[in-house]
Write a protein that holds these residues in place. Structure first.
Motif, PDB file in Angstrom:
ATOM      1  N   PHE A 165      43.164  39.372  47.347  1.00 24.98           N
ATOM      2  CA  PHE A 165      42.313  39.521  46.172  1.00 24.98           C
ATOM      3  C   PHE A 165      41.214  38.458  46.170  1.00 24.98           C
ATOM      4  O   PHE A 165      40.050  38.749  45.901  1.00 24.98           O
ATOM      5  CB  PHE A 165      43.158  39.436  44.897  1.00 24.98           C
ATOM      6  CG  PHE A 165      42.366  39.641  43.644  1.00 24.98           C
ATOM      7  CD1 PHE A 165      42.026  40.917  43.222  1.00 24.98           C
ATOM      8  CD2 PHE A 165      41.963  38.561  42.864  1.00 24.98           C
ATOM      9  CE1 PHE A 165      41.290  41.123  42.057  1.00 24.98           C
ATOM     10  CE2 PHE A 165      41.237  38.758  41.697  1.00 24.98           C
ATOM     11  CZ  PHE A 165      40.900  40.036  41.297  1.00 24.98           C
ATOM     12  N   GLY A 166      41.583  37.221  46.488  1.00 27.63           N
ATOM     13  CA  GLY A 166      40.617  36.122  46.484  1.00 27.63           C
ATOM     14  C   GLY A 166      39.522  36.264  47.529  1.00 27.63           C
ATOM     15  O   GLY A 166      38.451  35.670  47.381  1.00 27.63           O
ATOM     16  N   GLN A 167      39.782  37.025  48.560  1.00 24.80           N
ATOM     17  CA  GLN A 167      38.783  37.232  49.615  1.00 24.80           C
ATOM     18  C   GLN A 167      37.804  38.354  49.294  1.00 24.80           C
ATOM     19  O   GLN A 167      36.791  38.496  49.975  1.00 24.80           O
ATOM     20  CB  GLN A 167      39.481  37.546  50.937  1.00 24.80           C
ATOM     21  CG  GLN A 167      40.276  36.393  51.500  1.00 24.80           C
ATOM     22  CD  GLN A 167      41.137  36.815  52.678  1.00 24.80           C
ATOM     23  OE1 GLN A 167      41.688  37.918  52.710  1.00 24.80           O
ATOM     24  NE2 GLN A 167      41.259  35.920  53.656  1.00 24.80           N
ATOM     25  N   LEU A 168      38.106  39.160  48.287  1.00 24.28           N
ATOM     26  CA  LEU A 168      37.212  40.260  47.933  1.00 24.28           C
ATOM     27  C   LEU A 168      35.952  39.716  47.275  1.00 24.28           C
ATOM     28  O   LEU A 168      36.024  38.875  46.379  1.00 24.28           O
ATOM     29  CB  LEU A 168      37.890  41.225  46.952  1.00 24.28           C
ATOM     30  CG  LEU A 168      39.055  42.049  47.476  1.00 24.28           C
ATOM     31  CD1 LEU A 168      39.729  42.786  46.318  1.00 24.28           C
ATOM     32  CD2 LEU A 168      38.589  43.029  48.548  1.00 24.28           C
ATOM     33  N   GLY A 169      34.813  40.237  47.705  1.00 22.03           N
ATOM     34  CA  GLY A 169      33.562  39.906  47.031  1.00 22.03           C
ATOM     35  C   GLY A 169      33.431  40.726  45.764  1.00 22.03           C
ATOM     36  O   GLY A 169      34.145  41.714  45.554  1.00 22.03           O
ATOM     37  N   LYS A 170      32.502  40.333  44.909  1.00 24.81           N
ATOM     38  CA  LYS A 170      32.296  41.053  43.651  1.00 24.81           C
ATOM     39  C   LYS A 170      31.947  42.517  43.909  1.00 24.81           C
ATOM     40  O   LYS A 170      32.446  43.405  43.225  1.00 24.81           O
ATOM     41  CB  LYS A 170      31.177  40.403  42.842  1.00 24.81           C
ATOM     42  CG  LYS A 170      31.508  39.050  42.302  1.00 24.81           C
ATOM     43  CD  LYS A 170      30.306  38.500  41.544  1.00 24.81           C
ATOM     44  CE  LYS A 170      30.359  36.999  41.524  1.00 24.81           C
ATOM     45  NZ  LYS A 170      29.149  36.421  40.931  1.00 24.81           N
ATOM     46  N   ARG A 171      31.088  42.760  44.873  1.00 25.42           N
ATOM     47  CA  ARG A 171      30.666  44.129  45.170  1.00 25.42           C
ATOM     48  C   ARG A 171      31.847  44.957  45.675  1.00 25.42           C
ATOM     49  O   ARG A 171      32.020  46.115  45.291  1.00 25.42           O
ATOM     50  CB  ARG A 171      29.533  44.114  46.202  1.00 25.42           C
ATOM     51  CG  ARG A 171      28.955  45.458  46.489  1.00 25.42           C
ATOM     52  CD  ARG A 171      28.037  45.839  45.361  1.00 25.42           C
ATOM     53  NE  ARG A 171      27.640  47.229  45.512  1.00 25.42           N
ATOM     54  CZ  ARG A 171      27.224  47.972  44.527  1.00 25.42           C
ATOM     55  NH1 ARG A 171      27.125  47.473  43.332  1.00 25.42           N
ATOM     56  NH2 ARG A 171      26.891  49.212  44.724  1.00 25.42           N
ATOM     57  N   ASP A 174      46.879  43.426  41.104  1.00 20.75           N
ATOM     58  CA  ASP A 174      45.838  43.293  42.132  1.00 20.75           C
ATOM     59  C   ASP A 174      45.765  41.877  42.700  1.00 20.75           C
ATOM     60  O   ASP A 174      45.568  41.693  43.904  1.00 20.75           O
ATOM     61  CB  ASP A 174      44.466  43.690  41.581  1.00 20.75           C
ATOM     62  CG  ASP A 174      44.336  45.190  41.396  1.00 20.75           C
ATOM     63  OD1 ASP A 174      44.736  45.945  42.303  1.00 20.75           O
ATOM     64  OD2 ASP A 174      43.828  45.606  40.346  1.00 20.75           O
ATOM     65  N   GLU A 175      45.912  40.876  41.836  1.00 21.29           N
ATOM     66  CA  GLU A 175      45.753  39.487  42.278  1.00 21.29           C
ATOM     67  C   GLU A 175      46.781  39.087  43.333  1.00 21.29           C
ATOM     68  O   GLU A 175      46.477  38.276  44.209  1.00 21.29           O
ATOM     69  CB  GLU A 175      45.843  38.527  41.084  1.00 21.29           C
ATOM     70  CG  GLU A 175      44.704  38.684  40.104  1.00 21.29           C
ATOM     71  CD  GLU A 175      44.939  39.720  39.021  1.00 21.29           C
ATOM     72  OE1 GLU A 175      44.185  39.712  38.044  1.00 21.29           O
ATOM     73  OE2 GLU A 175      45.861  40.555  39.139  1.00 21.29           O
ATOM     74  N   GLY A 176      47.974  39.630  43.282  1.00 27.68           N
ATOM     75  CA  GLY A 176      49.015  39.282  44.250  1.00 27.68           C
ATOM     76  C   GLY A 176      49.099  40.240  45.428  1.00 27.68           C
ATOM     77  O   GLY A 176      49.951  40.073  46.297  1.00 27.68           O
ATOM     78  N   SER A 177      48.207  41.223  45.457  1.00 30.15           N
ATOM     79  CA  SER A 177      48.240  42.264  46.492  1.00 30.15           C
ATOM     80  C   SER A 177      47.191  42.010  47.565  1.00 30.15           C
ATOM     81  O   SER A 177      46.284  41.195  47.403  1.00 30.15           O
ATOM     82  CB  SER A 177      47.950  43.634  45.858  1.00 30.15           C
ATOM     83  OG  SER A 177      48.911  43.959  44.893  1.00 30.15           O
ATOM     84  N   PHE A 178      47.332  42.756  48.645  1.00 36.96           N
ATOM     85  CA  PHE A 178      46.309  42.821  49.683  1.00 36.96           C
ATOM     86  C   PHE A 178      45.641  44.188  49.555  1.00 36.96           C
ATOM     87  O   PHE A 178      46.270  45.154  49.130  1.00 36.96           O
ATOM     88  CB  PHE A 178      46.933  42.602  51.061  1.00 36.96           C
ATOM     89  CG  PHE A 178      47.478  41.213  51.192  1.00 36.96           C
ATOM     90  CD1 PHE A 178      46.697  40.194  51.709  1.00 36.96           C
ATOM     91  CD2 PHE A 178      48.760  40.912  50.754  1.00 36.96           C
ATOM     92  CE1 PHE A 178      47.187  38.896  51.797  1.00 36.96           C
ATOM     93  CE2 PHE A 178      49.261  39.626  50.837  1.00 36.96           C
ATOM     94  CZ  PHE A 178      48.481  38.610  51.360  1.00 36.96           C
TER      95      PHE A 178
END
Length: 152
Positions: free
Chosen positions: A10-16, A44-48
């Motif tokens: 989740f942290g690697q996802l960009g806003k777009r 979502d935050e704990g998922s890939f």
């Protein structure tokens, strides 16, 4: 059909990227299936997040959940293929890639899904077996299915 596959935390996802994911999930699960439910469920935050892009557009998506986040086992969910690309076996490839991802990251864990009941034959063809009674989830019949960590 040429696809570009990527998986991110989740942290690697960009806003777009996040916007495209949420928009396609809403287009399919809320609008197309006419199901009013809370898509942003806190998982979502704990998922890939596995995505396939075709010509730069989001074509397929699923989230991959570690053991203990949704079920005691690992899981895959929010599985979807863009309407424009259905019927091309992309859903099968998506689920198979999700199974491979979970098996590589959590090799001792079975994989449990809450499948829409009308898709149980599809998931059975990938190796999942029914693991419970049919139930309603947001007005849609679902069934839990399980893929053993020992199955090939």
């Amino acid at each position: 059909m040429s696809m570009v596959w990527t998986t991110s935390s989740f942290g690697q996802l960009g806003k777009r990227e996040l916007f495209e994911i949420v928009r396609l999930r809403q287009d399919i699960f809320i609008v197309e299936q006419q199901c009013i439910y809370r898509d942003l469920d806190g998982l979502d935050e704990g998922s890939f997040h596995m995505r396939a892009y075709h010509n730069g557009d989001l074509a397929a998506y699923q989230r991959l959940l570690p053991p203990g986040l949704s079920y005691p086992e690992s899981s895959i969910g929010r599985i979807l293929v863009s309407p424009a690309l259905r019927g091309k076996q992309l859903g099968r490839e998506l689920v198979e890639r999700g199974v491979d991802y979970n098996r590589n990251h959590w090799p001792d864990s079975d994989i449990r899904i809450g499948a829409q009941a009308h898709l149980s034959d599809f998931y059975s063809s990938v190796g999942f077996v029914i693991a419970g009674d049919e139930y309603l989830d947001d007005g849609i019949p679902h069934i839990e299915m399980l893929l053993s960590a020992q199955s090939s």
